[in-house]
Design a protein around this motif. Structure first.
Motif, mmCIF file in Angstrom:
data_model
loop_
_atom_site.group_PDB
_atom_site.id
_atom_site.type_symbol
_atom_site.label_atom_id
_atom_site.label_comp_id
_atom_site.label_asym_id
_atom_site.label_seq_id
_atom_site.Cartn_x
_atom_site.Cartn_y
_atom_site.Cartn_z
ATOM 1 N N HIS A 302 -16.715 7.055 -0.164
ATOM 2 C CA HIS A 302 -16.223 7.931 0.790
ATOM 3 C C HIS A 302 -14.764 6.757 1.429
ATOM 4 O O HIS A 302 -13.974 6.801 2.015
ATOM 5 N N HIS A 303 -14.984 5.812 0.177
ATOM 6 C CA HIS A 303 -14.298 4.415 1.395
ATOM 7 C C HIS A 303 -13.356 4.422 0.113
ATOM 8 O O HIS A 303 -12.664 3.911 -1.106
ATOM 9 N N SER A 304 -12.304 3.495 0.385
ATOM 10 C CA SER A 304 -11.114 4.027 -0.949
ATOM 11 C C SER A 304 -10.119 2.671 -0.408
ATOM 12 O O SER A 304 -9.491 2.281 1.088
ATOM 13 N N ARG A 305 -8.612 1.777 -1.196
ATOM 14 C CA ARG A 305 -8.130 1.041 -0.905
ATOM 15 C C ARG A 305 -7.093 0.716 -2.101
ATOM 16 O O ARG A 305 -7.133 0.527 -2.915
ATOM 17 N N GLN A 306 -5.854 1.470 -1.999
ATOM 18 C CA GLN A 306 -4.638 1.204 -2.933
ATOM 19 C C GLN A 306 -4.917 -0.174 -3.784
ATOM 20 O O GLN A 306 -4.215 -1.141 -3.000
ATOM 21 N N HIS A 307 -4.742 -0.029 -5.276
ATOM 22 C CA HIS A 307 -3.979 -1.248 -5.821
ATOM 23 C C HIS A 307 -2.653 -1.461 -5.460
ATOM 24 O O HIS A 307 -2.005 -0.790 -5.596
ATOM 25 N N TYR A 308 -3.030 -2.560 -5.375
ATOM 26 C CA TYR A 308 -1.779 -3.370 -5.236
ATOM 27 C C TYR A 308 -0.366 -2.947 -3.914
ATOM 28 O O TYR A 308 0.105 -3.489 -3.608
ATOM 29 N N HIS A 319 -3.891 13.052 -1.409
ATOM 30 C CA HIS A 319 -4.316 12.934 -1.751
ATOM 31 C C HIS A 319 -5.949 12.294 -1.854
ATOM 32 O O HIS A 319 -6.669 13.372 -1.910
ATOM 33 N N LEU A 320 -6.024 10.693 -0.776
ATOM 34 C CA LEU A 320 -7.252 10.364 -1.016
ATOM 35 C C LEU A 320 -8.417 12.129 -0.248
ATOM 36 O O LEU A 320 -9.348 12.263 -0.645
ATOM 37 N N GLN A 321 -7.518 12.099 0.814
ATOM 38 C CA GLN A 321 -8.905 13.644 1.654
ATOM 39 C C GLN A 321 -8.289 15.174 0.826
ATOM 40 O O GLN A 321 -9.698 15.151 0.858
ATOM 41 N N ASP A 322 -7.990 14.866 0.255
ATOM 42 C CA ASP A 322 -8.220 16.017 -1.917
ATOM 43 C C ASP A 322 -10.054 15.419 -2.460
ATOM 44 O O ASP A 322 -10.628 16.565 -2.858
ATOM 45 N N HIS A 327 -13.001 7.206 4.926
ATOM 46 C CA HIS A 327 -12.372 5.639 5.284
ATOM 47 C C HIS A 327 -11.703 4.944 3.985
ATOM 48 O O HIS A 327 -11.352 4.523 3.327
ATOM 49 N N GLU A 328 -9.731 4.033 4.825
ATOM 50 C CA GLU A 328 -9.079 4.102 3.910
ATOM 51 C C GLU A 328 -8.750 2.701 4.340
ATOM 52 O O GLU A 328 -8.792 2.645 5.770
ATOM 53 N N TYR A 329 -8.538 2.097 3.618
ATOM 54 C CA TYR A 329 -8.687 0.711 4.149
ATOM 55 C C TYR A 329 -7.041 -0.342 3.746
ATOM 56 O O TYR A 329 -6.670 -1.403 2.994
ATOM 57 N N SER A 330 -6.065 0.276 3.101
ATOM 58 C CA SER A 330 -4.157 -0.096 2.950
ATOM 59 C C SER A 330 -3.361 -0.577 3.806
ATOM 60 O O SER A 330 -2.408 -0.420 3.049
ATOM 61 N N MET A 331 -4.228 -0.222 4.835
ATOM 62 C CA MET A 331 -2.515 -0.207 5.779
ATOM 63 C C MET A 331 -2.687 -1.834 6.373
ATOM 64 O O MET A 331 -3.365 -2.570 7.130
ATOM 65 N N GLY A 332 -1.959 -2.343 5.489
ATOM 66 C CA GLY A 332 -1.603 -3.904 5.175
ATOM 67 C C GLY A 332 -0.374 -4.121 5.045
ATOM 68 O O GLY A 332 0.030 -3.304 3.554
ATOM 69 N N TYR A 333 -0.259 -5.179 4.586
ATOM 70 C CA TYR A 333 1.131 -5.493 3.463
ATOM 71 C C TYR A 333 0.882 -6.863 2.336
ATOM 72 O O TYR A 333 -0.078 -7.096 2.155
ATOM 73 N N GLY A 334 1.446 -6.222 0.867
ATOM 74 C CA GLY A 334 1.144 -6.539 0.324
ATOM 75 C C GLY A 334 2.564 -8.457 -0.401
ATOM 76 O O GLY A 334 1.663 -8.726 -1.024
ATOM 77 N N THR A 335 2.422 -7.860 0.934
ATOM 78 C CA THR A 335 3.839 -9.743 0.873
ATOM 79 C C THR A 335 3.988 -9.891 2.032
ATOM 80 O O THR A 335 4.686 -11.515 1.910
ATOM 81 N N GLN A 357 -3.957 15.087 13.716
ATOM 82 C CA GLN A 357 -4.884 14.542 13.925
ATOM 83 C C GLN A 357 -6.139 14.941 12.726
ATOM 84 O O GLN A 357 -5.934 16.406 12.402
ATOM 85 N N THR A 358 -5.908 13.347 11.992
ATOM 86 C CA THR A 358 -6.666 14.156 10.803
ATOM 87 C C THR A 358 -8.227 12.745 10.951
ATOM 88 O O THR A 358 -8.789 12.536 12.466
ATOM 89 N N ASN A 359 -9.441 13.315 10.243
ATOM 90 C CA ASN A 359 -10.856 12.730 10.019
ATOM 91 C C ASN A 359 -10.474 11.206 9.127
ATOM 92 O O ASN A 359 -12.021 11.277 9.069
ATOM 93 N N LEU A 360 -9.515 10.985 8.569
ATOM 94 C CA LEU A 360 -9.313 10.122 7.830
ATOM 95 C C LEU A 360 -9.293 8.851 8.727
ATOM 96 O O LEU A 360 -8.301 8.489 8.974
ATOM 97 N N LEU A 361 -10.255 8.279 8.528
ATOM 98 C CA LEU A 361 -10.294 6.770 9.701
ATOM 99 C C LEU A 361 -9.489 5.711 9.114
ATOM 100 O O LEU A 361 -9.824 5.802 7.403
ATOM 101 N N ILE A 362 -8.803 5.375 9.046
ATOM 102 C CA ILE A 362 -7.493 3.925 9.023
ATOM 103 C C ILE A 362 -8.523 2.139 9.712
ATOM 104 O O ILE A 362 -9.106 1.746 10.325
ATOM 105 N N HIS A 363 -8.358 1.791 8.556
ATOM 106 C CA HIS A 363 -9.062 0.705 8.854
ATOM 107 C C HIS A 363 -8.183 -0.284 8.208
ATOM 108 O O HIS A 363 -8.068 -0.919 7.417
ATOM 109 N N PRO A 364 -7.288 -1.044 9.415
ATOM 110 C CA PRO A 364 -6.106 -2.153 9.027
ATOM 111 C C PRO A 364 -7.268 -3.815 8.854
ATOM 112 O O PRO A 364 -7.932 -3.436 9.533
#
Length: 432
Positions: A302-308, A319-322, A327-335, A357-364
């Protein structure tokens, strides 16, 4: 807390819900002027004119009453020792609600913008970078000051005080440096080391293959001990690209050893998928990669973070909600390290395309080791100083400090010498 507005929009309701969860106190949105004026409850007036004595008046900008996406010519101004946007003539001096919405939703990422070398939203294009508050969880700072305003205006109001927490996370991009590679790859690399006169590296490679020393990227047991010492519950994100490429170089997902590693991690910790670079262009690959990790771990993800940190608003989240990701963990920069959404608190994603509003919880997250090492080109000592400054700031507002580390930077490879020591020191200083 009554929150009066001329009209109740999904955007305003989203901000009210965020405030309700942050303070643990209901913010009830209403458009009935008579009921508002007759009430003796604490009241916030979010309209274009003051209505009564005793209320807290916030003059609204157009943002929360609109449904389209358009460019705002925003500049940050100094106020009460911090910076604000959407400045207005009201009790707070700015439209707090519009500021929260603009930054949380990543509104600017839905508009045409500059991209970095990897095709991602460039941090230089962000308002936070241009106005020099990227290093701050500005929303948390606003809300702690807003707490003081509310408590002074409405004595006796009970507002929950957020508590600092540390959330360690890890990306497993390269499970091993040398082990479990195909025969040709193993000896091809050894010969390459020899031809380039890197005899020490060739010897280490051979010793790993003979089982005489540990693989330099194998930091799993060391991390286990660190977690036990400090009672940590991390999240591990597993790269399971089936189609290999320039940016997807993970271990063979069919290897029994890969499945054993994933199962061992999943038996102790929360696991998440780490969608490959390839899956960013081929949606069907997402489900396959998720299935690989689920099969190996014997659990649903139920958790995910994008590579790069490769993401595109709002398509990536759709796409992730589908796939059932919650729980999504990509809210940050790679630079650059800092606060992409200007917040150090998990929050629900607002879909600007669907205006809901969605039920996707963002973990910055605010820090990534690879960013410090490869992009900012910091030494371990410089990184520890950066971590301490972030920790001090987040602790002061009772936020959640989420960091990203990689097993290979925490291993024993000579090029990463000193990094695991920095991490161990930092974890000890979190007090968890």
């Amino acid at each position: 807390m009554l929150l009066y507005a001329h009209s109740i929009t999904p955007r305003l309701k989203y901000v009210a819900d965020f405030l309700t969860r942050y303070y643990g106190h209901p913010f009830k949105v209403m458009a009935n002027e008579t009921a508002y004026l007759d009430s003796t409850d604490p009241r916030i007036n979010y309209s274009h004119q003051r209505m009564s004595d005793g209320e807290l008046y916030i003059k609204p900008s157009p943002l929360l009453s609109e449904s389209e996406k358009r460019r705002f010519n925003l500049h940050a101004v100094a106020h009460n020792g911090y910076k604000v946007i959407f400045e207005s003539n009201c009790d707070l001096g700015f439209d707090l609600f519009a500021g929260i919405f603009y930054l949380l939703t990543r509104y600017e990422e839905y508009l045409p913008h500059a991209k970095d070398a990897y095709g991602r939203f460039a941090h230089e294009a962000s308002l936070a970078f241009r106005e020099e508050f990227l290093h701050l969880p500005l929303i948390n700072i606003w809300l702690e000051d807003f707490r003081t305003v509310l408590e002074e205006r409405f004595p006796g109001i009970e507002l929950q005080k957020p508590q600092f927490s540390f959330e360690p996370t890890y990306d497993i991009d390269l499970a091993w440096a040398f082990k479990f590679k195909p025969f040709k790859v193993r000896w091809g690399r050894i010969l390459n080391h020899i031809f380039r006169l890197k005899f020490g590296q060739a010897r280490r490679h051979i010793k790993v293959l003979k089982g005489k020393i540990q693989d330099p990227y194998d930091s799993y047991e060391w991390l286990d001990e660190l977690h036990r010492q400090h009672n940590l519950q991390p999240v591990y994100f597993i790269l399971a690209a089936i189609e290999k490429g320039k940016y997807d170089k993970n271990a063979d997902v069919h290897l029994p050893q890969f499945h054993q590693l994933v199962h061992a991690l999943g038996s102790q910790y929360t696991l998440g998928m780490h969608p490959s670079w390839y899956s960013g262009d081929h949606k069907a690959a997402l489900a396959k990669e998720k299935a690989v990790v689920e099969k190996a771990s014997h659990q649903h993800l139920h958790h995910s973070r994008q590579h790069y940190i490769r993401m595109q608003m709002p398509q990536t989240y759709h796409h992730l909600q589908d796939l059932g990701i919650q729980h999504e963990y990509s809210m940050g920069y790679g630079t650059i390290n800092g606060f992409r959404a200007s917040v150090a608190t998990p929050y629900y994603w607002y879909d600007l395309e669907k205006e809901q509003q969605t039920n996707l919880l963002i973990h910055p997250f605010c820090f990534m080791d690879a960013t410090a090492y490869y992009q900012q080109k910091q030494t371990p000592e410089e990184t520890l100083a950066e971590l301490r400054e972030l920790l001090k700031t987040i602790r002061s507002v009772g936020g959640t400090m989420s960091t990203v580390w990689h097993n290979h930077l925490l291993g024993t490879a000579p090029e990463f010498e000193g990094w695991r020591e920095v991490y161990a020191q930092f974890v000890a200083e979190t007090g968890m």
